[in-house]
Design an enzyme around this catalytic site. Structure first.
Site, short mmCIF file in Angstrom:
data_model
loop_
_atom_site.label_atom_id
_atom_site.label_comp_id
_atom_site.label_asym_id
_atom_site.label_seq_id
_atom_site.Cartn_x
_atom_site.Cartn_y
_atom_site.Cartn_z
N ASP A 153 -5.47 -3.89 -2.38
CA ASP A 153 -5.34 -2.54 -2.36
C ASP A 153 -4.01 -2.23 -2.77
O ASP A 153 -3.97 -1.11 -3.59
CB ASP A 153 -5.82 -2.02 -1.24
N GLU A 174 0.87 -1.27 0.05
CA GLU A 174 -0.17 0.09 -0.09
C GLU A 174 0.79 1.21 -0.01
O GLU A 174 0.61 2.17 -0.83
CB GLU A 174 -0.72 -0.07 1.27
#
Length: 355
Positions: free
Chosen positions: A115, A55
């Protein structure tokens, strides 16, 4: 000395003219880099035992691309490729790298975080947009191919991305995180990769996201479980909290121009204003606020939302508070990056396209 000053000014002007974002946002990016980016391209999360994760690398690549910072971008991507893209059978990224044993720094968890994969792939596409003669797009497409192949599931007619390869798909439900629905990235992926797939991911993510909103505030929880029958979506929540994870959601909706999906948001912002602070957590069962004030990132996300909703006075006050907190929070990676990302204009990060 005068010559040095001229060169510095020239460098600043070149950055300003070639960057798709405002110069002061890139100045904040430089502050962030000085705090968290190592010389070899690793972004450090000090609040999680100095780990680095996919991330953080993705967020850094996005900012480096938008601020026309090729040296930082290249170091971020090289470190990510060499240290996180190490799974043997696919291009997904190991999500966590840190001190696995005393003085032994390596991958801590080979499972991916979707993500992070999305953000890195998006960063690569933005890098290709900034420096078109690069190989970044081909690297992005390899990562997107693994996401499509290994992380997507058809569930009662809905196409869904799992939050990770292992541990989220149960026999009767799927555990999901609303902050993994990065709508602007899906828009770019539809243009660069497989249009039908990513358009469907975008549309179905909106449907599932709306099903996760809990009354009375109509906000999503940090995590929820999804189950479905042939006619209806069902959600269940272990802890009905709007907090650390899902704080990113208003920002992602703002980027995509979808802030109206949160129908009670304007009233919530007025409630924050009346309370005199932005809470770190909201109990979604009764709408009550925690007494602890949020970080700079929280204030910036909601300042951005207030700005989008034309609550100019509230937005201005919270931007000021966010800026003051940002300068003091020198070890809080997550708050710092949320502050910087919240200051991006939608036009700098998205193209004029529809999924």
């Amino acid at each position: 000395m005068r010559h040095l000053l001229q060169l510095t000014l020239l460098s600043f002007l070149i950055l300003f003219m070639t960057s798709p974002v405002k110069a002061d946002v890139c100045a904040d990016w430089n502050v962030f880099k000085a705090r968290f980016l190592t010389s070899d391209g690793r972004i450090i999360d000090r609040f999680q035992d100095n780990i680095s994760h996919s991330e953080g690398q993705g967020y850094g690549m996005i900012m480096a691309a938008l601020c026309n910072d090729p040296d930082s971008f290249d170091s971020l991507w090289q470190w990510t490729r060499d240290n996180l893209q190490v799974r043997r059978t696919d291009s997904l990224l190991a999500w966590s790298w840190g001190e696995r044993l005393p003085d032994q720094w390596t991958v801590v968890d080979f499972n991916n975080a979707t993500d992070g994969d999305i953000l890195v792939a998006w960063g690569l596409l933005l890098g290709d947009r900034q420096w078109p003669d690069s190989t970044y797009k081909s690297e992005a497409l390899k990562l997107l191919a693994s996401i499509r192949k290994l992380l997507s599931v058809e569930y009662h007619g809905h196409l869904i991305l799992l939050p990770g390869y292992h541990g989220f798909l149960q026999s009767d439900s799927i555990r999901l995180n609303p902050s993994y629905f990065i709508f602007s990235a899906f828009q770019d992926f539809a243009e660069a990769d497989n249009h039908d797939f990513w358009s469907k991911i975008y549309d179905h993510s909106v449907i599932i996201f709306e099903a996760s909103l809990l009354p009375p505030l109509m906000l999503p929880p940090d995590w929820f479980s999804l189950s479905m029958d042939s006619e209806q979506i069902h959600t269940s929540i272990n802890e009905a909290v709007f907090g650390f994870e899902v704080i990113r959601v208003p920002l992602y909706l703002s980027w995509a121009g979808n802030i109206s999906i949160l129908p009670e948001l304007a009233e919530l912002l007025r409630s924050f204003h009346q309370a005199g602070y932005i809470p770190q957590r909201i109990d979604l069962t009764d709408g009550s606020f925690s007494t602890q004030s949020g970080s700079a990132g929280y204030y910036a996300v909601f300042a951005r939302a207030a700005q989008d909703l034309n609550l100019s006075k509230i937005a201005g006050q919270w931007w000021d508070m966010a800026a003051r907190k940002f300068m003091d929070e020198k070890d809080d990676y997550y708050s710092n990056i949320l502050y910087v990302l919240s200051r991006l204009e939608s036009t700098s990060i998205t193209r004029d396209h529809q999924p």
